[in-house]
Design an enzyme around this catalytic site. Structure first.
Site, short mmCIF file in Angstrom:
data_model
loop_
_atom_site.label_atom_id
_atom_site.label_comp_id
_atom_site.label_asym_id
_atom_site.label_seq_id
_atom_site.Cartn_x
_atom_site.Cartn_y
_atom_site.Cartn_z
N VAL A 1 2.38 -3.93 -7.63
CA VAL A 1 3.06 -2.75 -7.06
C VAL A 1 4.46 -2.60 -7.63
O VAL A 1 5.03 -3.56 -8.17
CB VAL A 1 3.14 -2.80 -5.51
N GLU A 2 5.01 -1.38 -7.47
CA GLU A 2 6.40 -1.21 -7.93
C GLU A 2 7.40 -1.11 -6.78
O GLU A 2 8.59 -1.26 -6.99
CB GLU A 2 6.51 0.02 -8.85
N THR A 3 6.88 -0.87 -5.57
CA THR A 3 7.77 -0.69 -4.42
C THR A 3 7.28 -1.50 -3.23
O THR A 3 6.08 -1.58 -2.98
CB THR A 3 7.81 0.81 -4.01
#
Ligand code: PLP
Ligand code: CA
Length: 302
Positions: free
Chosen positions: A21-23
């Site tokens: 994931v990025e967040t």
């Protein structure tokens, strides 16, 4: 995982989750802190995620403070978090009214505490009510009625330790008698943990009182409704499948993540026990569970 899907897996490879994931959206109470006490290992965990280039967002259903006041709380706890990264349900109420272009010549009646008033002010909305109405007694006009402002176009209800009959009646009159008046709830948490010794009636109890008298369902802006998820996905330009929602509560945090199409991680550092998670009565299964977020520092693939 969607509701009714496979049972939650114990988190074993934190790096794989982090890389996927990025967040990260973190719920606050039960994940970052408990009341006024920082949970062990949180600063190091947030540092690790930031060093890996992850975006961090903090979401709380507690409407008593504004995001600026939460900024101070993070600072007091030694965490460096930007106000812009904080999404409290108090802020969500004001952001919702902005999103629908709520008219600036209309007023908002607030059953709730200071955080909601501050956020409404920042957004430029006229408001009345709030904690000071906690001292008010109903004044009957000749003809035995209570007066209310016909310019109130929305009633916002959040957790309120100054709650009383005056406020319910005032909010009820606005919703029932002012044409088109909105009923907005910051959150519907049944109980909260003001102290560790017991559970305390949460924001859902104040919302329930107004629901009882108006027979109207509120529009909820806090978790698990999708409003805040849509808002922050748009604001940061994130795809929700690139988000991992981390929380301690199944019916708010995990459902919020699932409703938004995010990956979900339940931590057992707050209100949910492993026993509750695994009980046959529980239908909300996160993708993963672990004891606390500092497990990110130690759970590596073998
Ligand atoms: N509402 C109130 C009044 C609270 O005190 C709390 C937790 O302290 C919450 C809601 C839940 O907050 P969160 O969403 O950060 O777990
Ligand atoms: Ca929580």
């Amino acid at each position: 995982a969607a509701a009714g899907a496979a049972p939650a897996a114990k988190l074993e490879d934190a790096d794989a989750l982090i890389d996927s994931v990025e967040t990260f959206i973190f719920d606050c109470d039960g994940v970052i802190w408990k009341g006024d006490k920082l949970i062990d290992g949180v600063p190091e965990t947030l540092d690790l995620l930031r060093s890996k280039g992850k975006r961090l967002v903090f979401v709380t259903n507690n409407s008593t403070k504004s995001r600026k006041q939460y900024g101070k709380k993070f600072e007091t706890l030694g965490l460096s978090v930007d106000e812009e990264e904080i999404f409290a349900s108090s802020f969500a109420a004001a952001a919702y009214l902005q999103s629908i272009d709520f008219p600036k010549d209309k007023k908002v009646y607030v059953i709730g505490e200071e955080g909601i008033l501050k956020e409404l002010e920042l957004a430029g909305f006229q408001h009345l009510g709030g904690p000071t109405d906690g001292d008010k007694k109903i004044e009957l006009k000749p003809g035995f009625y209570m007066e209310h402002d016909k310019d109130v176009g929305a009633v916002v209800v959040g957790f309120d330790r100054y709650f009383n009959y005056y406020k319910v009646q005032y909010g009820t009159l606005c919703i029932r008698e002012n044409p088109g008046c909105l009923f907005i709830a910051t959150n519907r948490d049944a109980v909260t943990h003001l102290t560790d010794a017991q559970e305390w009636a949460g924001g859902g109890s104040m919302v329930g009182a107004v629901l009882g008298s108006t027979k109207q369902e509120p529009l909820v802006v806090g978790k698990p409704s999708t409003f805040m998820m849509d808002y922050l996905a748009k604001k940061f330009g994130i795809t929700t499948s690139q988000i991992c929602m981390v929380g301690d509560r199944l019916d708010t945090d995990i459902l919020f993540g699932q409703n938004g199409g995010c990956k979900t991680l339940l931590v057992l550092s707050g209100v949910t026990s492993l026993q509750t998670l695994q009980s046959p009565d529980n239908s909300i299964q996160p993708d993963f569970y672990t004891n606390q977020i500092s497990d990110f520092l130690t759970l590596k693939a073998a």
